[in-house]
Design an enzyme around this catalytic site. Structure first.
Site, PDB file in Angstrom:
ATOM      1  N   ARG A  88      47.755  57.152  12.618  1.00 56.70           N
ATOM      2  CA  ARG A  88      46.290  57.227  12.496  1.00 56.70           C
ATOM      3  C   ARG A  88      45.633  56.020  13.153  1.00 56.70           C
ATOM      4  O   ARG A  88      44.587  55.546  12.720  1.00 56.70           O
ATOM      5  CB  ARG A  88      45.887  57.286  11.035  1.00 56.70           C
ATOM      6  CG  ARG A  88      46.486  56.177  10.188  1.00 56.70           C
ATOM      7  CD  ARG A  88      45.782  56.124   8.883  1.00 56.70           C
ATOM      8  NE  ARG A  88      46.464  55.208   7.984  1.00 56.70           N
ATOM      9  CZ  ARG A  88      45.955  54.787   6.857  1.00 56.70           C
ATOM     10  NH1 ARG A  88      44.768  55.208   6.507  1.00 56.70           N
ATOM     11  NH2 ARG A  88      46.622  53.970   6.083  1.00 56.70           N
ATOM     12  N   LYS A 108      41.883  52.056  13.450  1.00 57.27           N
ATOM     13  CA  LYS A 108      42.720  52.680  12.419  1.00 57.27           C
ATOM     14  C   LYS A 108      41.857  53.678  11.670  1.00 57.27           C
ATOM     15  O   LYS A 108      40.745  53.349  11.253  1.00 57.27           O
ATOM     16  CB  LYS A 108      43.224  51.574  11.479  1.00 57.27           C
ATOM     17  CG  LYS A 108      44.172  52.019  10.418  1.00 57.27           C
ATOM     18  CD  LYS A 108      44.841  50.792   9.818  1.00 57.27           C
ATOM     19  CE  LYS A 108      45.490  51.062   8.491  1.00 57.27           C
ATOM     20  NZ  LYS A 108      46.060  49.839   7.908  1.00 57.27           N
ATOM     21  N   ASP A 120      46.311  63.296   8.090  1.00 61.09           N
ATOM     22  CA  ASP A 120      45.071  63.683   8.772  1.00 61.09           C
ATOM     23  C   ASP A 120      44.609  62.668   9.817  1.00 61.09           C
ATOM     24  O   ASP A 120      43.609  62.883  10.494  1.00 61.09           O
ATOM     25  CB  ASP A 120      43.952  63.926   7.738  1.00 61.09           C
ATOM     26  CG  ASP A 120      43.649  62.676   6.914  1.00 61.09           C
ATOM     27  OD1 ASP A 120      44.246  61.613   7.192  1.00 61.09           O
ATOM     28  OD2 ASP A 120      42.813  62.772   5.992  1.00 61.09           O
ATOM     29  N   ARG A 171      41.143  46.676  13.943  1.00 58.42           N
ATOM     30  CA  ARG A 171      42.021  45.547  13.622  1.00 58.42           C
ATOM     31  C   ARG A 171      42.266  44.715  14.872  1.00 58.42           C
ATOM     32  O   ARG A 171      42.436  45.256  15.966  1.00 58.42           O
ATOM     33  CB  ARG A 171      43.343  46.104  13.087  1.00 58.42           C
ATOM     34  CG  ARG A 171      44.391  45.051  12.833  1.00 58.42           C
ATOM     35  CD  ARG A 171      45.384  45.498  11.814  1.00 58.42           C
ATOM     36  NE  ARG A 171      46.242  46.561  12.327  1.00 58.42           N
ATOM     37  CZ  ARG A 171      47.016  47.306  11.538  1.00 58.42           C
ATOM     38  NH1 ARG A 171      47.010  47.140  10.240  1.00 58.42           N
ATOM     39  NH2 ARG A 171      47.779  48.233  12.054  1.00 58.42           N
ATOM     40  N   ASP A 248      58.212  48.258   8.611  1.00 63.67           N
ATOM     41  CA  ASP A 248      57.164  48.698   9.546  1.00 63.67           C
ATOM     42  C   ASP A 248      55.857  47.944   9.288  1.00 63.67           C
ATOM     43  O   ASP A 248      54.932  48.033  10.086  1.00 63.67           O
ATOM     44  CB  ASP A 248      56.930  50.207   9.453  1.00 63.67           C
ATOM     45  CG  ASP A 248      56.675  50.671   8.035  1.00 63.67           C
ATOM     46  OD1 ASP A 248      57.546  50.428   7.175  1.00 63.67           O
ATOM     47  OD2 ASP A 248      55.608  51.253   7.772  1.00 63.67           O
ATOM     48  N   ASN A 249      55.794  47.217   8.191  1.00 66.86           N
ATOM     49  CA  ASN A 249      54.605  46.415   7.908  1.00 66.86           C
ATOM     50  C   ASN A 249      54.897  44.926   8.056  1.00 66.86           C
ATOM     51  O   ASN A 249      54.196  44.098   7.497  1.00 66.86           O
ATOM     52  CB  ASN A 249      54.095  46.707   6.490  1.00 66.86           C
ATOM     53  CG  ASN A 249      53.571  48.126   6.364  1.00 66.86           C
ATOM     54  OD1 ASN A 249      53.127  48.714   7.353  1.00 66.86           O
ATOM     55  ND2 ASN A 249      53.634  48.677   5.178  1.00 66.86           N
ATOM     56  N   ASP A 258      48.541  45.155   7.333  1.00 66.80           N
ATOM     57  CA  ASP A 258      48.463  46.300   6.415  1.00 66.80           C
ATOM     58  C   ASP A 258      48.145  45.880   4.993  1.00 66.80           C
ATOM     59  O   ASP A 258      49.003  45.377   4.270  1.00 66.80           O
ATOM     60  CB  ASP A 258      49.752  47.141   6.447  1.00 66.80           C
ATOM     61  CG  ASP A 258      49.668  48.179   7.546  1.00 66.80           C
ATOM     62  OD1 ASP A 258      48.745  48.083   8.376  1.00 66.80           O
ATOM     63  OD2 ASP A 258      50.508  49.080   7.579  1.00 66.80           O
TER      64      ASP A 258
HETATM   65  P1  AMP Z   1      51.095  52.593   5.968  1.00 64.39           P
HETATM   66  O1  AMP Z   1      51.356  52.975   4.548  1.00 64.39           O
HETATM   67  O2  AMP Z   1      49.626  52.515   6.290  1.00 64.39           O
HETATM   68  O3  AMP Z   1      51.850  51.401   6.418  1.00 64.39           O
HETATM   69  O4  AMP Z   1      51.611  53.824   6.819  1.00 64.39           O
HETATM   70  C1  AMP Z   1      52.959  54.221   6.903  1.00 64.39           C
HETATM   71  C2  AMP Z   1      53.079  55.291   7.952  1.00 64.39           C
HETATM   72  O5  AMP Z   1      52.316  56.442   7.605  1.00 64.39           O
HETATM   73  C3  AMP Z   1      52.578  54.887   9.328  1.00 64.39           C
HETATM   74  O6  AMP Z   1      53.399  55.525  10.271  1.00 64.39           O
HETATM   75  C4  AMP Z   1      51.185  55.429   9.371  1.00 64.39           C
HETATM   76  O7  AMP Z   1      50.725  55.655  10.673  1.00 64.39           O
HETATM   77  C5  AMP Z   1      51.357  56.744   8.621  1.00 64.39           C
HETATM   78  N1  AMP Z   1      50.111  57.177   7.971  1.00 64.39           N
HETATM   79  C6  AMP Z   1      49.509  56.611   6.908  1.00 64.39           C
HETATM   80  N2  AMP Z   1      48.380  57.278   6.586  1.00 64.39           N
HETATM   81  C7  AMP Z   1      48.250  58.280   7.479  1.00 64.39           C
HETATM   82  C8  AMP Z   1      47.286  59.311   7.670  1.00 64.39           C
HETATM   83  N3  AMP Z   1      46.222  59.455   6.887  1.00 64.39           N
HETATM   84  N4  AMP Z   1      47.493  60.151   8.696  1.00 64.39           N
HETATM   85  C9  AMP Z   1      48.554  60.040   9.512  1.00 64.39           C
HETATM   86  N5  AMP Z   1      49.497  59.097   9.367  1.00 64.39           N
HETATM   87  C10 AMP Z   1      49.359  58.217   8.377  1.00 64.39           C
HETATM   88 MG    MG Z   2      51.833  50.306   8.017  1.00 64.62          MG
END
Ligand code: AMP
Ligand code: MG
Length: 484
Positions: A88, A108, A120, A171, A248-249, A258
């Protein structure tokens, strides 16, 4: 504004070229004018909220921008997910700031990409405002962090537990390379790609390392470890709990990235966890250093794949860099905690005092920030001295004895303590109130008032006291959620 994007040169294997999806009615609600100035954003753009809303919602592309979504993998709560990526987010490109430093701009919540995995591609207003406030506050506290340039509401709803206003947050980071970026290619055994990424990291972020040096990867790992240590020590200094330290963070630049389920610790307790999904306390406050080591070990494994197997020296060194992490971290941590206590040089017999002091805070259920703030102020206040004597008992007497026996002018000790002890942090109950107000009203005046205080966290402004109070329940029932 001159955009470049050096990631493009890596080849399409590393990303997907993709455009943000337009939104119905973009409205700029937060703008970081200081950062905009630093980034040389032209005033004809910067002074026009409607133009900014178009650009920082993704409705219009900034001239020269060629957006991409990055591929990455990641260990999430210890389990490996080989395919995550920007689901996203759109990396718009890089800009050069006033000091010739390069920064990456990323939207983002700007729509789905091929990495969305059914999501989404959007972001709700709450997490967007949280990221803006938290990163701005961390910056002012002196903690390495990514920053936010803008929050634009979309005029569209996103559906989480219920319909909530959508937003796009911009960001700004020195790097979006994560440990998980390397793991993505390691999982696929694409050794050339891993080398390309490590060389790219050296070129872009660690120019002090020569690409021709035989042990360049070793030096790189050493520098990345140093940055992680600084980062975690700073988190521990201000009571920050990241909440989702997945690989990944974890940015290799050592910037906080994040802010989904992050929170600030109130009452001092290393076991503090607020994240609703962290059932085992993997990412508890006191676990953050060992998790950083764990994440670095994942990076080291990627590195071992590309070090020549005959280079036994480097292989051994990579391993020892990881095993030496706890000692190296402890040294930096002990220095920081001694400074918080105003102990300028640790004398024989007092080595354990900081640990004992913190154990007492935990036992007495004392607020971390408030206690250290009062301790700092007590150096020139009789009333606070007697208050803390009552609250902390012998521990306080012991502390005073250590500090006074240093024969250093009180003002000097107080200055050092103040540099390490903020008077205000973004308290969980305050941030929740602000976020709720923004979501209800669709504007961010409450966030701006909060930011005025958080941008000067070591100063007592007239309005600071409004934001200093502890939560009534000591945050016992406070829960955070991933910002999805
Ligand atoms: P995060 O929890 O933000 O570190 O996200 C972990 C993974 O989930 C990353 O690959 C994000 O791009 C994906 N992700 C989180 N929220 C969404 C969303 N609403 N739509 C698509 N991908 C998402
Ligand atoms: Mg992340």
């Amino acid at each position: 504004m001159n955009f470049s994007n050096t990631y493009l040169e890596l080849g399409t294997h590393f990303y997907e070229k993709t455009r943000p999806s337009p939104v119905q009615k973009p409205k700029l609600i937060l703008w970081n004018s200081k950062l905009a100035e630093q980034l040389n954003i032209p005033t004809e753009i910067g002074n026009n909220a409607d133009v900014l809303a178009q650009y920082f919602s993704g409705n219009q592309l900034l001239p020269g921008s060629d957006p991409i979504a990055f591929a990455y993998a990641g260990h999430q709560f210890g389990s490996f997910n080989p395919q995550l990526g920007d689901g996203r987010a759109h990396l718009l490109g890089e800009v050069i700031d006033q000091s010739d430093q390069k920064w990456e701009l990323q939207l983002k919540g700007s729509g789905p990409t091929s990495f969305s995995r059914g999501g989404d591609g959007r972001c709700a207003i709450g997490p967007a405002v949280r990221e803006f406030i938290m990163s701005e506050s961390m910056k002012a506290l002196g903690v390495p962090t990514t920053q936010c340039l803008a929050v634009v509401t979309t005029g569209e709803s996103v559906y989480r537990e219920k319909a909530v206003p959508g937003a796009v947050v911009t960001r700004v980071a020195s790097s979006h390379l994560r440990v998980g970026t390397f793991e993505y290619f390691a999982a696929r055994r694409e050794l050339d790609a891993i080398k390309t990424l490590f060389d790219y990291a050296i070129d872009k972020h660690f120019t002090e390392i020569s690409k021709d040096q035989e042990d360049k990867y070793l030096l790189l790992l050493d520098k990345i470890i140093e940055k992680q240590i600084r980062l975690i020590v700073e988190w521990m200094r201000v009571g920050f709990i990241h909440g989702v330290m997945n690989t990944d963070n974890t940015a290799i630049s050592g910037e906080t990235i994040d802010f989904g389920p992050c929170a600030m610790m109130g009452v001092y307790d290393p076991k503090t966890v607020y994240s609703s999904i962290d059932h085992t306390g993997r990412y508890a406050f006191g676990n953050q250093p060992s998790i950083a080591q764990w994440n670095l070990a994942c990076l080291a494994e990627c590195m071992l794949l590309v070090i020549d197997e005959n280079n036994t020296h480097s292989i051994k060194q990579v391993k020892s860099l990881i095993t030496e992490f706890p000692n190296r971290y402890q040294q930096a941590y002990q220095k920081m905690i001694a400074s918080k206590l105003g102990i300028l040089s640790v004398q024989k017999g007092n080595e354990k005092f900081p640990d004992t002091f913190l154990e007492q805070l935990c036992l007495l259920k004392k607020d971390y920030t408030i206690t250290f703030d009062l301790l700092t102020k007590s150096l020139n206040s009789d009333s606070l001295t007697s208050q803390l004597k009552t609250e902390l008992g012998q521990t306080f007497d012991h502390w005073r004895k250590i500090v006074i026996e240093q024969s250093v002018p009180t003002e000097k000790i107080q200055t050092i303590m103040r540099r390490h002890n903020p008077v205000v942090i973004p308290r969980n109950h305050q941030i929740e109130t602000v976020i709720r107000t923004c979501a209800e009203t669709g504007e961010a005046s409450s966030a701006k008032l909060f930011l005025d205080v958080l941008r000067q966290p070591y100063k007592e402004l007239t309005q600071t006291s409004k934001y200093q109070s502890e939560p009534s329940d000591g945050d016992q029932h406070y829960k955070t959620f991933c910002g999805t």
